[in-house]
Design an enzyme around this catalytic site. Structure first.
Site, PDB file in Angstrom:
ATOM      1  N   SER A 541      10.513 -14.245 -69.656  1.00 13.26           N
ATOM      2  CA  SER A 541       9.895 -14.765 -68.700  1.00 13.26           C
ATOM      3  C   SER A 541       8.594 -15.524 -69.244  1.00 13.26           C
ATOM      4  O   SER A 541       7.769 -15.155 -70.344  1.00 13.26           O
ATOM      5  CB  SER A 541       9.090 -13.560 -67.950  1.00 13.26           C
ATOM      6  OG  SER A 541       8.086 -13.767 -67.000  1.00 13.26           O
ATOM      7  N   TYR A 554       6.210  -5.435 -65.580  1.00  8.79           N
ATOM      8  CA  TYR A 554       7.172  -6.427 -65.836  1.00  8.79           C
ATOM      9  C   TYR A 554       6.899  -7.211 -67.180  1.00  8.79           C
ATOM     10  O   TYR A 554       7.466  -7.262 -67.794  1.00  8.79           O
ATOM     11  CB  TYR A 554       7.011  -7.321 -64.354  1.00  8.79           C
ATOM     12  CG  TYR A 554       8.241  -8.321 -64.595  1.00  8.79           C
ATOM     13  CD1 TYR A 554       9.539  -8.300 -64.477  1.00  8.79           C
ATOM     14  CD2 TYR A 554       7.498  -9.781 -65.134  1.00  8.79           C
ATOM     15  CE1 TYR A 554      10.285  -9.411 -64.408  1.00  8.79           C
ATOM     16  CE2 TYR A 554       8.619 -10.750 -65.154  1.00  8.79           C
ATOM     17  CZ  TYR A 554       9.863 -10.654 -64.983  1.00  8.79           C
ATOM     18  OH  TYR A 554      10.708 -11.524 -65.087  1.00  8.79           O
TER      19      TYR A 554
END
Ligand code: ZN
Length: 657
Positions: A541, A554
């Protein structure tokens, strides 16, 4: 055997060629008659040519067409009178015969006519049907095969001894037919090959085929050689994946390219492989020349490839000298392997090819068992099998299939594959020729794609036992694991640290980090056995290099996953396994981004939806497909010398740059 003829259905097929199409499809629907492009049919039609002159044309099945799905375009029209003149030549080598067939077609775009075209031309009947019926082959492949066929059919059929398909066979048929055919003749049996039927109408020829094959079935039944005993076998109750993947690696090395090795532990196959006489009954050769090219000479029994290759070389050396033209040895890799634990294993450069071999061998088992019950299976002499295996026309056909795709013969697994980036990765890998296993917690994964080279499995990757089961199924289906795309992950709604509960933190860590550790650990022994070395792609990410507020769990999970990737690169480099990370950002064509959420986020930043989607240095939109294509390329040759890399797919992010 049942006739599938239906008056109502047949009425929809008007005209001689249409009737030919209808009954060809009926033959194709019965797998005990023809399999995968086997068999052929024809019809003789008088039609005007462009000058208005009547011309007799033979419409014969073109190569590359399957009877079950044949259309008008699948029949090649050739000039009948010219074919009859060719039949009078004393010899005609295969390549020249094909040249004559192709240059005497009346439709330039038609496929290459069957190598049995001249044979069809000489048979003095309007409709000619040819199959490789299991029942007939079982009977002819026995010691007293010819006598049995004569006993069953009497004057109904002309019997032709075995000759390889092509011009010589056509000549022999012409000679025997002229001598033996009479007004009782309904068909012809080619020993160790198959059966023909004839008729003035499509229905007559088709129904004669059904009747003739039914006689053979009834004969087998009367000899207690039709109904096969229910198979009883010991079923393996241990994980087989490491052993299967090791065997696949050796088969691929022998083939000179990665191979799919499909295995099937159905009781029928285990029972056949476990028979005490398997070594005798399975090793006598293929049932019909049609099967030789795909299955090769004989199956391998057990796992001793070296031994098999040695036998193959001896077989080649023994027959190459006798061949009319010099031959080079084909790869010695087996296409069929029978193993007491793995069951029936079939090898091919694609899942489809391995599946075709499996279908053929499934019928071969029935044929062998019935012939055995009849007193003993007896295949063609090795010399004839050699001729077919090294048949120039067939080998040329196999080679003509073009340059293989980049990942042909390889197996990929994608987690979180039911939607978004994961689903796009499945598509990108399939497009490059890999067989792909998609995992997802969503049961829709099972039916995401309906094709031979896709397996969808519902799997909760936070369970070690479900991961193990998924890998076991992957390897039993395709033979191994070459590429792994770790994509599954969750992104809970934004929450600042002072609001972040321990439970949510642990849940995110468990899916985004822990599950990937388990997957890597369980997959490693398989990736080590990949013929062209294993590759792993981690979907990371943008949050790894540039975290944002409100996404602590996350961002931390993806950062830890990234570090795990880097350690794996160090540990697995010695095994040749490469592992790299992609860092996508702002990929909006996924399930979580509904129109409403997008609109709300855009508004939050004072942007239109379009500006929000392109809010990056290049002002470009990043799609799931963009990420997937790069993920696939990371597994390819461009990145063959790259490991532990982190590649952004974000249109350029000023915080990262
Ligand atoms: Zn044939």
């Amino acid at each position: 055997m049942q006739s599938l003829w239906n008056d109502q259905e047949a009425a929809q097929y008007q005209g001689d060629l249409q009737q030919r199409i209808y009954t060809s499809r009926l033959l194709g629907r019965d797998k005990t008659l023809v399999l995968h492009g086997g068999g052929n049919t024809s019809v003789k039609i008088t039609e005007p040519n462009i000058l208005g002159e009547d011309e007799q044309r033979l419409y014969v099945k073109g190569s590359g067409w399957d009877l079950e799905f044949i259309e008008a375009a699948g029949f090649s029209p050739v000039r009948l009178d010219y074919m009859l003149k060719l039949a009078k030549l004393s010899m005609l080598p295969d390549p020249q015969m094909v040249n004559e067939l192709v240059t005497h077609m009346t439709r330039a775009s038609a496929p290459t006519p069957s190598v049995e075209t001249i044979l069809h031309a000489l048979l003095p009947y309007k409709y000619v049907d040819h199959t490789h019926a299991d029942a007939v082959i079982a009977i002819t492949n026995t010691a007293k095969g010819e006598a049995r066929i004569r006993e069953i059919y009497g004057q109904e059929v002309v019997v032709i001894p075995y000759v390889m398909p092509g011009f010589d066979l056509a000549r022999l048929v012409a000679e025997i037919f002229a001598r033996e055919a009479n007004d009782k003749t309904q068909g012809m049996v080619l020993l160790n090959h198959g059966i023909f039927s004839f008729g003035e109408t499509a229905q007559e020829s088709y129904e004669r085929m059904i009747a003739l094959v039914s006689h053979a079935e009834a004969y087998l039944a009367a000899q207690n050689a039709w109904q096969l005993a229910a198979p009883k076998a010991a079923t393996p109750d241990r994980p087989l994946r490491s052993d299967i993947a090791a065997l696949r690696k050796s088969v691929s090395a022998m083939l000179g390219a990665p191979a799919i090795l499909a295995t099937d532990q159905t009781e029928k196959y285990l029972a056949f492989a476990q028979r005490p006489d398997a070594n005798v009954i399975a090793r006598q050769g293929p049932a019909t020349p049609d099967h030789v090219i795909r299955t090769k000479r004989i199956p391998m029994l057990g796992r001793n490839l070296e031994d098999y290759a040695t036998q193959y070389r001896a077989y080649f050396d023994a027959h190459a000298m006798l061949a009319k033209e010099p031959k080079t040895m084909l790869d010695p890799a087996p296409r069929v392997i029978l193993d007491a634990e793995f069951g029936l294993c079939t090898a091919g450069r694609s899942a489809k090819d391995a599946g075709i071999v499996a279908d053929i061998y499934d019928h071969t088992i029935d044929i062998i068992l019935r012939a055995t019950a009849l007193g003993g299976f007896q295949a063609l002499p090795a010399k004839d099998i050699f001729d077919v295996e090294y048949w120039d026309l067939e080998q040329a056909k196999l080679k003509k299939s073009g340059k293989p795709l980049a990942f042909a013969g390889e197996v990929a697994l994608v987690t979180g594959a039911a939607s978004g980036i994961g689903k796009a990765c499945v598509e990108s890998l399939l497009a490059r020729g890999a067989a792909v296993v998609g995992l997802d917690i969503n049961p829709a994964i099972a039916s995401l794609f309906k094709r031979d080279d896709y397996l969808g499995l519902r799997c909760d990757i936070s369970s070690d036992s479900e991961i193990q089961s998924a890998l076991e199924q992957t390897v039993r289906r395709f033979g191994g694991l070459d590429m792994l795309v770790l994509n599954a992950g969750i992104f809970p709604g934004g929450r600042r640290i002072d609001q972040l509960g321990s439970e949510e933190w642990r849940k995110v860590m468990s899916v985004n980090l822990d599950a990937n550790l388990s997957f890597m650990r369980e997959a490693h022994p398989l990736l080590k056995l990949a013929p062209r070395y294993g590759r792993v792609v981690v979907i990371g990410s943008k949050n790894v290099p540039a975290p944002g507020p409100g996404a602590a769990a996350y961002s931390a999970s993806k950062a830890a996953l990234n570090q795990l990737m880097r350690v794996a690169a160090l540990e697995w480099g010695a095994d040749g396994i490469r592992i790299n990370t992609l860092h996508p950002n702002a990929v909006f064509d996924t399930g979580i981004w509904t129109e409403e959420v997008l609109a709300a986020r855009a508004k939050h930043y004072g942007l239109t939806v379009d500006e929000y989607k392109r809010n990056n240095v290049l002002k470009t939109e990043v799609t799931s497909q963009d990420v997937a294509e790069l993920a696939a390329e990371l597994c390819g040759s461009l990145f063959a010398k790259t490991t532990a890399a982190q590649v952004p797919v974000d249109g350029g992010n000023d915080r990262v740059i």
